[in-house]
Design a protein around this motif. Structure first.
Motif, mmCIF file in Angstrom:
data_model
loop_
_atom_site.group_PDB
_atom_site.id
_atom_site.type_symbol
_atom_site.label_atom_id
_atom_site.label_comp_id
_atom_site.label_asym_id
_atom_site.label_seq_id
_atom_site.Cartn_x
_atom_site.Cartn_y
_atom_site.Cartn_z
ATOM 1 N N CYS A 191 0.727 -1.562 0.235
ATOM 2 C CA CYS A 191 0.455 0.137 0.196
ATOM 3 C C CYS A 191 1.279 1.643 0.270
ATOM 4 O O CYS A 191 0.804 2.299 -0.309
ATOM 5 N N ASN B 264 -3.113 2.308 -1.649
ATOM 6 C CA ASN B 264 -2.313 2.994 -1.272
ATOM 7 C C ASN B 264 -2.976 3.142 0.763
ATOM 8 O O ASN B 264 -3.617 2.044 0.762
ATOM 9 N N LEU B 265 -2.496 3.994 1.135
ATOM 10 C CA LEU B 265 -2.908 4.072 2.776
ATOM 11 C C LEU B 265 -3.667 4.200 3.125
ATOM 12 O O LEU B 265 -4.315 3.059 4.133
ATOM 13 N N ARG B 266 -4.956 4.731 2.454
ATOM 14 C CA ARG B 266 -6.325 4.620 2.970
ATOM 15 C C ARG B 266 -6.232 2.627 2.645
ATOM 16 O O ARG B 266 -7.748 2.177 3.679
ATOM 17 N N ASP C 121 0.697 3.640 -2.699
ATOM 18 C CA ASP C 121 0.544 5.236 -2.183
ATOM 19 C C ASP C 121 1.732 6.374 -2.901
ATOM 20 O O ASP C 121 1.034 7.325 -3.272
ATOM 21 N N LYS D 19 -2.515 5.658 -10.473
ATOM 22 C CA LYS D 19 -2.656 4.895 -9.681
ATOM 23 C C LYS D 19 -2.965 3.671 -9.670
ATOM 24 O O LYS D 19 -3.337 2.852 -10.913
ATOM 25 N N MET E 289 0.615 7.246 -6.695
ATOM 26 C CA MET E 289 -0.456 8.422 -6.773
ATOM 27 C C MET E 289 0.334 9.567 -6.451
ATOM 28 O O MET E 289 0.444 10.938 -6.322
ATOM 29 N N THR E 290 1.111 10.178 -4.989
ATOM 30 C CA THR E 290 1.205 11.037 -4.486
ATOM 31 C C THR E 290 2.007 11.785 -5.330
ATOM 32 O O THR E 290 1.948 13.201 -5.207
ATOM 33 N N ASP F 209 -7.777 0.672 -4.825
ATOM 34 C CA ASP F 209 -7.810 1.738 -5.042
ATOM 35 C C ASP F 209 -5.831 1.166 -3.965
ATOM 36 O O ASP F 209 -6.097 1.207 -2.692
#
Length: 395
Positions: free
Chosen positions: A316, A371-373, A320, A361, A323-324, A369
């Motif tokens: 993740c 990512n960290l979420r 992320d 992403k 994306m960032t 997705d």
């Protein structure tokens, strides 16, 4: 300066070599070609899955004979991890064309930066190289510790039992059903080594697929950061010079987006199973840590739990990062002193800025997705399952 991509691939080459997956993939047109090129992977696949079938039969037999929940959940995390290793390796092998194209794209982008001689760019590349080296080294160390913990625990328990009773009680790392008595001294050494190598195969296949993912993500992130640096300094008094630079940067931006799409194609299906299985892995290993009284087995499952948490967190985290870093291209364009340029030039930059505000992403088959979420949601789901298991155990 050595290539970040190729330098990192050399550090994980052994994972692919001994798993039989290979990094430099070759087209396999016939069954004979596949066997000749994939013979080690085929042997490892059959070797591992004989144990997986035995684990499944043990769970079914245990449930039919009324074994305790803590006993049934002892082998379930191992079975899930084996299935994850199978899927990661199979989908990576099936994505041969995407991997070949992605490798070509990343190498070409790195070659285009070789002659830049820019201190800022060199610093960016070295920062990412050091970061990736630390991640790969730490992951390899922890995976090795997990294999050692599970492999040596039965031997330690046998030694302790022998000291107490002066009798040898044969034990194995995993509870697996075989068509023969695996605790017979004639078969026990072979079965023990068979299970140890099966655990090595799982670590090699998951580690290889994941380290390649981390490497590709880091290289793509590095290229996004280099692109940001170039966009920030693009404004020039010479209009023709601007147009030449702008066109090259737009092409690089498009190539980076294509590279992310190729990486998505390679990992999207296995990532979906990874997300689903991670909740069960974290839940079951956490349950085993709290339910088992034997200290040696608790320590083994504790390392297993930390490995599972680290594996899904890094997946993740690197998603992320993609994306960032892609979103930050928009910020770099805003910081490019566009207000000093002509109106037509500012409009061109504005169009790129609008596209950059839509992040590149990676997804788990478009369901979530990476990512960290997503990591926080996995932990939340794992905690819910863990609470349910503890309730069932009390009842």
């Amino acid at each position: 300066m050595t290539s970040l991509f190729d330098d990192s691939l050399r550090k994980i080459q052994f994972l692919f070599k001994y798993s039989g997956m290979h990094l430099e993939l070759k087209s396999s047109k016939t069954i004979a070609d596949i066997i000749r090129y994939r013979w080690l992977y085929i042997i490892n696949f059959l070797w591992l899955n004989t144990d997986v079938i035995g684990e499944i039969f043990w769970i079914i037999d245990g449930a039919a004979n009324g074994k305790k929940l803590s006993e049934l959940t002892y082998i379930a995390p191992c079975t899930t991890l084996c299935m994850l290793a199978n899927l990661k390796s199979i989908f990576l092998i099936l994505s041969e064309d995407a991997l070949t194209q992605l490798t070509k794209n990343l190498r070409e982008m790195e070659r285009s930066e070789d002659g830049s001689e820019n201190m800022v760019k060199d610093t960016i590349i070295e920062e990412q190289r050091s970061f990736l080296n630390v991640v790969i080294s730490a992951l390899n160390f922890w995976n090795a510790m997990t294999v050692i913990a599970f492999s040596l625990t039965p031997l330690v328990l046998m030694a302790v039992e022998f000291r107490k009773t002066n009798e040898v009680e044969l034990m194995l790392p995993f509870l697996i059903v075989y068509p023969f008595d695996s605790y017979d001294i004639k078969y026990w050494p072979f079965v023990y080594l068979h299970q140890v190598w099966s655990s090595c195969i799982v670590v090699l296949e998951i580690g290889g697929a994941d380290c390649l993912f981390y490497t590709c993500c880091t290289v793509i992130r590095t290229q996004f950061r280099l692109l940001q640096h170039d966009f920030e300094g693009i404004i020039s008094t010479n209009e023709s010079e601007f147009q030449e630079k702008f066109l090259k940067l737009v092409v690089r931006h498009q190539e980076l987006m294509r590279s992310v799409n190729l990486l998505e194609k390679m990992y999207t299906k296995s990532t979906l199973f990874n997300f689903v299985s991670s909740s069960f892995l974290i839940c079951l290993t956490g349950f085993n840590v709290t339910a088992i009284d034997d200290v040696a087995f608790v320590l083994s499952f504790l390392t297993f739990l930390l490995m599972s948490l680290l594996q899904i967190f890094l997946l993740c985290f690197f998603g992320d990062m993609i994306m960032t870093s892609s979103l930050e291209v928009s910020i770099a364009i805003y910081n490019s002193r566009w207000y000093l340029a002509k109106a037509t030039t500012a409009k061109q930059l504005f169009l790129v800025q609008i596209r950059a505000q839509k992040p590149c992403k990676l997804t788990a088959s478009s369901y979530a997705d990476v990512n960290l979420r997503a990591f926080m949601r996995i932990l939340s789901t794992a905690w819910s399952y863990f609470a349910l298991l503890k309730t069932i155990e009390k009842d």
